[in-house]
Design an enzyme around this catalytic site. Structure first.
Site, PDB file in Angstrom:
ATOM      1  N   THR A 239       0.723  -1.348  -0.044  1.00  0.00           N
ATOM      2  CA  THR A 239       0.122   0.008  -0.194  1.00  0.00           C
ATOM      3  C   THR A 239       0.922   1.468   0.209  1.00  0.00           C
ATOM      4  O   THR A 239       1.911   1.525   0.882  1.00  0.00           O
ATOM      5  CB  THR A 239      -1.030  -0.130   1.234  1.00  0.00           C
ATOM      6  OG1 THR A 239      -1.816  -1.060   1.207  1.00  0.00           O
ATOM      7  CG2 THR A 239      -1.835   1.308   1.344  1.00  0.00           C
ATOM      8  N   CYS A 321      25.567   5.770   5.347  1.00  0.00           N
ATOM      9  CA  CYS A 321      25.238   4.335   5.231  1.00  0.00           C
ATOM     10  C   CYS A 321      26.106   3.331   5.748  1.00  0.00           C
ATOM     11  O   CYS A 321      26.164   2.118   5.757  1.00  0.00           O
ATOM     12  CB  CYS A 321      24.660   3.698   3.817  1.00  0.00           C
ATOM     13  SG  CYS A 321      25.826   4.102   2.445  1.00  0.00           S
TER      14      CYS A 321
END
Length: 375
Positions: A239, A321
């Site tokens: 969704t 990261c």
């Protein structure tokens, strides 16, 4: 300018634009939302209203892309790049070669190395001391058995702009697809018009975190990575968040509107920063570079200590990261820097909401702390 540390880590993430925040509010489900919390994949009126907001956002992002493609929403650029690389390979068989650059973001580099372990032939192209790809090596590596070439437009650690159009031409001449990681360049520098796929994310252009997109040229065959309801054009199940999509779209629209103003502002900040950090070395090409990224080195400096001493400035020693991994930057190492030189390097990232006074105060704090450390 805000209270707290001076923020100079724009490559890790950017401050949320007020316009993006405002665009998200009607879809966050608060009392003023009038049903904006509805599922955009539902067929009823509220669902259709939410779906319409998603499509407006899609169009705002697509307006910055080349013509002749479609935008697929993802959770971020990492998912988009995985979808591009792994999703395209089945249709490209029996070709099994993947060519990329040694300085790529982990989202590309580690995906390619994982594919190498699965039997694919992966080539990591070297770069020169400026961080620019070795073009003779690229020409030799991109052969008729190449399935895909992947390259970053603007490097996240050193800001270097690669010759993306040349690489895409080489890929297409060999019959391969070309994937561009445009995360750091989207809305700031020209995108490669001949790319087959382009990955972007919202939070690097003053949009919200948790939403990215893959632009795919029409006719490019992809297989999904995530299986389920197939909500996003049959390629990405799950969704969608109308709020995140709306914020991304508003940020993209604003980036297009402010492109010239932002570029001039960032260039001005860069010029002033170079004056203030006179005597420091710039890692990577200074001419082929996005000006909002300065990777600077002062040989002999202990950057870990420097970051501890300068708590009033939010800056980094490399990509967010990779922080905490304990490994030296693969990008700076690829430039030929020694481990000691890598550990003496800092990254300053700035942009639309950075003031010249912030650059000046930050430089004073960093240089003063470095001088004390160096004796």
């Amino acid at each position: 300018m805000t209270s707290g540390p001076i923020y100079l880590d724009y490559q890790a993430t950017t401050p949320l634009a007020p316009e993006a925040y405002a665009a998200m509010l009607p879809w966050l489900g608060g009392p003023e939302s009038a049903g904006g919390w509805a599922n955009p994949h539902s067929a009823h009126l509220l669902g259709r209203k939410a779906s319409a907001a998603v499509e407006v956002a899609r169009g705002q992002i697509d307006a910055l892309m080349p013509k002749g493609g479609r935008v697929i929403f993802t959770s971020g650029a990492t998912e988009a790049l995985n979808l591009a690389i792994r999703g395209a390979l089945p249709a490209l068989a029996p070709r099994r070669r993947i060519v990329t650059i040694a300085t790529e973001h982990a989202a590309v580099r580690d995906t390619c190395l994982w594919l190498e372990a699965q039997g694919h032939d992966v080539v990591l192209l070297p770069v020169d001391c400026d961080g620019l790809v070795d073009m003779p090596a690229a020409r030799a590596a991109i052969t008729p058995d190449t399935a895909l070439v992947a390259a970053m437009l603007v490097n996240n650690e050193i800001g270097v702009i690669q010759p993306i159009e040349v690489l895409s031409d080489l890929a297409h001449a060999a019959g391969a697809l070309f994937v561009c990681d445009a995360v750091q360049g989207f809305g700031r520098v020209a995108l490669p018009q001949a790319a087959d796929m382009i990955a972007v994310t919202a939070h690097k252009i003053h949009g919200p975190k948790g939403i990215g997109a893959l632009w795919v040229r029409e006719g490019t065959a992809l297989e999904p990575l995530i299986h389920g309801g197939g909500q996003e054009q049959g390629l990405r199940s799950g969704t969608l968040s109308p709020a995140l999509c709306a914020g991304f779209g508003a940020a993209a629209k604003l980036a297009a509107q402010r492109a010239e103003e932002d570029a001039a502002h960032v260039a001005w900040l860069r010029d002033r920063a170079l004056e203030l950090f006179a005597g420091w070395q710039v890692n990577g090409s200074l001419s082929e570079r996005y000006p909002g990224n300065l990777n600077l080195r002062r040989d002999g400096l202990d950057v870990a200590r420097l970051m501890s001493d300068v708590r009033g400035v939010a800056f980094s020693a490399g990509s967010a990261c990779a922080s905490g991994s304990g490994r030296p930057s693969h990008v700076l190492t690829a430039l030929g820097l020694s481990s000691r030189e890598v550990r003496s390097s800092i990254r300053l990232g700035f942009g639309r909401y950075t003031g010249i006074d912030e650059i000046e105060r930050a430089a004073h704090l960093i240089v003063d702390a470095a001088n004390r450390q160096m004796g």
